[in-house]
Design an enzyme around this catalytic site. Structure first.
Site, PDB file in Angstrom:
ATOM      1  N   SER A 195      10.681   6.659  -5.093  1.00 56.77           N
ATOM      2  CA  SER A 195       9.717   6.378  -5.646  1.00 56.77           C
ATOM      3  C   SER A 195       9.306   7.278  -6.880  1.00 56.77           C
ATOM      4  O   SER A 195      10.432   7.198  -7.682  1.00 56.77           O
ATOM      5  CB  SER A 195       8.375   6.738  -4.470  1.00 56.77           C
ATOM      6  OG  SER A 195       7.411   6.291  -4.883  1.00 56.77           O
TER       7      SER A 195
ATOM      8  N   ASP B 219       6.338  -4.863  -3.419  1.00 60.23           N
ATOM      9  CA  ASP B 219       6.212  -3.465  -3.442  1.00 60.23           C
ATOM     10  C   ASP B 219       4.564  -3.315  -3.954  1.00 60.23           C
ATOM     11  O   ASP B 219       4.048  -3.448  -4.771  1.00 60.23           O
ATOM     12  CB  ASP B 219       6.761  -2.815  -4.656  1.00 60.23           C
ATOM     13  CG  ASP B 219       6.607  -1.123  -4.370  1.00 60.23           C
ATOM     14  OD1 ASP B 219       5.584  -0.665  -3.933  1.00 60.23           O
ATOM     15  OD2 ASP B 219       7.736  -0.526  -4.484  1.00 60.23           O
TER      16      ASP B 219
ATOM     17  N   HIS C 126       7.300  -0.679   0.025  1.00 54.57           N
ATOM     18  CA  HIS C 126       7.566   0.236  -0.526  1.00 54.57           C
ATOM     19  C   HIS C 126       8.479   1.308   0.241  1.00 54.57           C
ATOM     20  O   HIS C 126       7.788   1.790   1.207  1.00 54.57           O
ATOM     21  CB  HIS C 126       6.192   1.086  -1.173  1.00 54.57           C
ATOM     22  CG  HIS C 126       6.497   2.232  -2.092  1.00 54.57           C
ATOM     23  ND1 HIS C 126       6.834   2.055  -3.658  1.00 54.57           N
ATOM     24  CD2 HIS C 126       6.580   3.700  -1.914  1.00 54.57           C
ATOM     25  CE1 HIS C 126       6.908   3.148  -3.953  1.00 54.57           C
ATOM     26  NE2 HIS C 126       6.657   4.271  -3.147  1.00 54.57           N
TER      27      HIS C 126
END
Length: 340
Positions: A139, A262, A290
């Site tokens: 991320s 996502d 995610h």
């Protein structure tokens, strides 16, 4: 030019949809205890970065967490333990202020702080074991890693894996204001505000800002992140820190694992093939959420596919890095442009 290919991931039938894929591992996955050695790296600006280093004797792999993450994140300690079992030496990098002790400077970490990563790699380069061979970023940490690889002429890494990348930070900010994704926004912004409150509990916050009035990323980054980190407002920060513009310059073998669904991003946030540097493979799954990517036949027998794919990717990229010569590029067949 890099390449985009379809992922082999197939989600568990009992975890349909992006939100269940995202939330399940965070809420249900056990966190193993890791036997790690703590190390502190003093930075040139007077601050510090903490590391947690595994005891395995193999090639070093740096692991970089996401927003407000740490070893308690569902992907962290389990990947560290798996890396050791697979013959690597994991090195977990806590971004500034995320190791349980507030960092010294008013500024904290942010999505584009590649100077911190560069200093950590340079410091580890003097170790008897040598610097990390590879890095894995998740991320925010994935954005940071890709930006570093694209802006650095000679990165101190041989290959890399990036997972669930917020390629365009403004897109992520807008997406997290929509629908059920607001759940993640409230949770993460709450954690960010709590971190600021702890850090400045014993010293003055050098900004005139009401933390209680901040309830989204746009406000937090405009009133906290940008001024403390030297940016001219939130959009200057988003423009400079987003990694998408740097992807075309990446030369080392790099695997990006991403899901079209996502919930932190729009499908249009995903880059086109012509935007990828010659070292980059973007592996796209239709589903996965995610940092999710959970498969398996039953809820009591989940398979955390992402972790296995990272390990396999590290081995594939290691082999590719040994073959990655100018001659190999010169003889590679041409590819079509414009795919995504």
């Amino acid at each position: 030019m890099g390449q985009i290919r379809r992922s082999s991931f197939r989600p568990a039938w009992w975890l349909p949809g992006a939100h269940l894929q995202t939330l399940w591992p965070s809420l249900s996955r056990a966190r193993p205890r890791a036997d790690l050695v703590a190390r502190r790296i003093e930075l040139a600006d007077g601050d510090f970065i903490d590391l947690a280093i595994g005891r395995g004797p193999g090639p070093r792999v740096l692991v970089i967490h996401g927003l407000e993450g740490g070893l308690e994140s569902h992907y962290a300690a389990s990947l560290v333990a798996r890396l050791e079992r697979e013959g690597f030496q994991p090195v977990f990098m806590f971004l500034r202020g995320c190791s349980g002790e507030p960092n010294r400077l008013d500024r904290a970490y942010h999505s584009g702080a590649t100077e911190d990563l560069a200093e950590v790699l340079a410091s580890m380069g003097t170790d008897p074991e040598g610097p990390p061979t590879a890095a894995v970023g998740f991320s925010l940490g994935a954005n940071l890693l890709l930006k570093y690889l694209g802006e650095t002429k000679q990165p101190a890494l041989g290959f890399a894996v990036a997972v669930s990348v917020p390629f365009v930070l403004r897109d992520a900010m807008l997406r997290l204001d929509l629908g059920l994704s607001r759940i993640y926004r409230r949770y993460l912004v709450g954690k960010l505000k709590a971190s600021v409150g702890r850090k400045f509990a014993t010293r003055d916050l050098p900004l005139s800002v009401d933390l209680d009035a901040i309830d989204d990323f746009n406000a937090f980054d405009d009133r906290i992140t940008a001024p403390l980190s030297g940016f001219d407002g939130v959009f200057d920060y988003y423009n400079q820190a987003s990694c998408r513009q740097y992807l075309r310059r990446i030369r080392i073998p790099t695997l990006i694992i991403h899901a079209r669904d996502d919930p932190f991003m729009f499908p249009s946030t995903v880059p086109w093939e012509h935007e990828l540097g010659p070292g980059v493979t973007l592996e796209l799954a239709d589903h996965g959420g995610h940092v999710g990517f959970v498969s398996g036949p039953w809820p009591w027998r989940p398979h955390y596919w992402l972790e296995s794919r990272i390990i396999r990717g590290l081995r594939e990229l290691s082999a590719a890095s040994r073959l990655d010569t100018p001659e190999a590029h010169a003889t590679a067949p041409p590819r079509c442009s414009g795919k995504r």
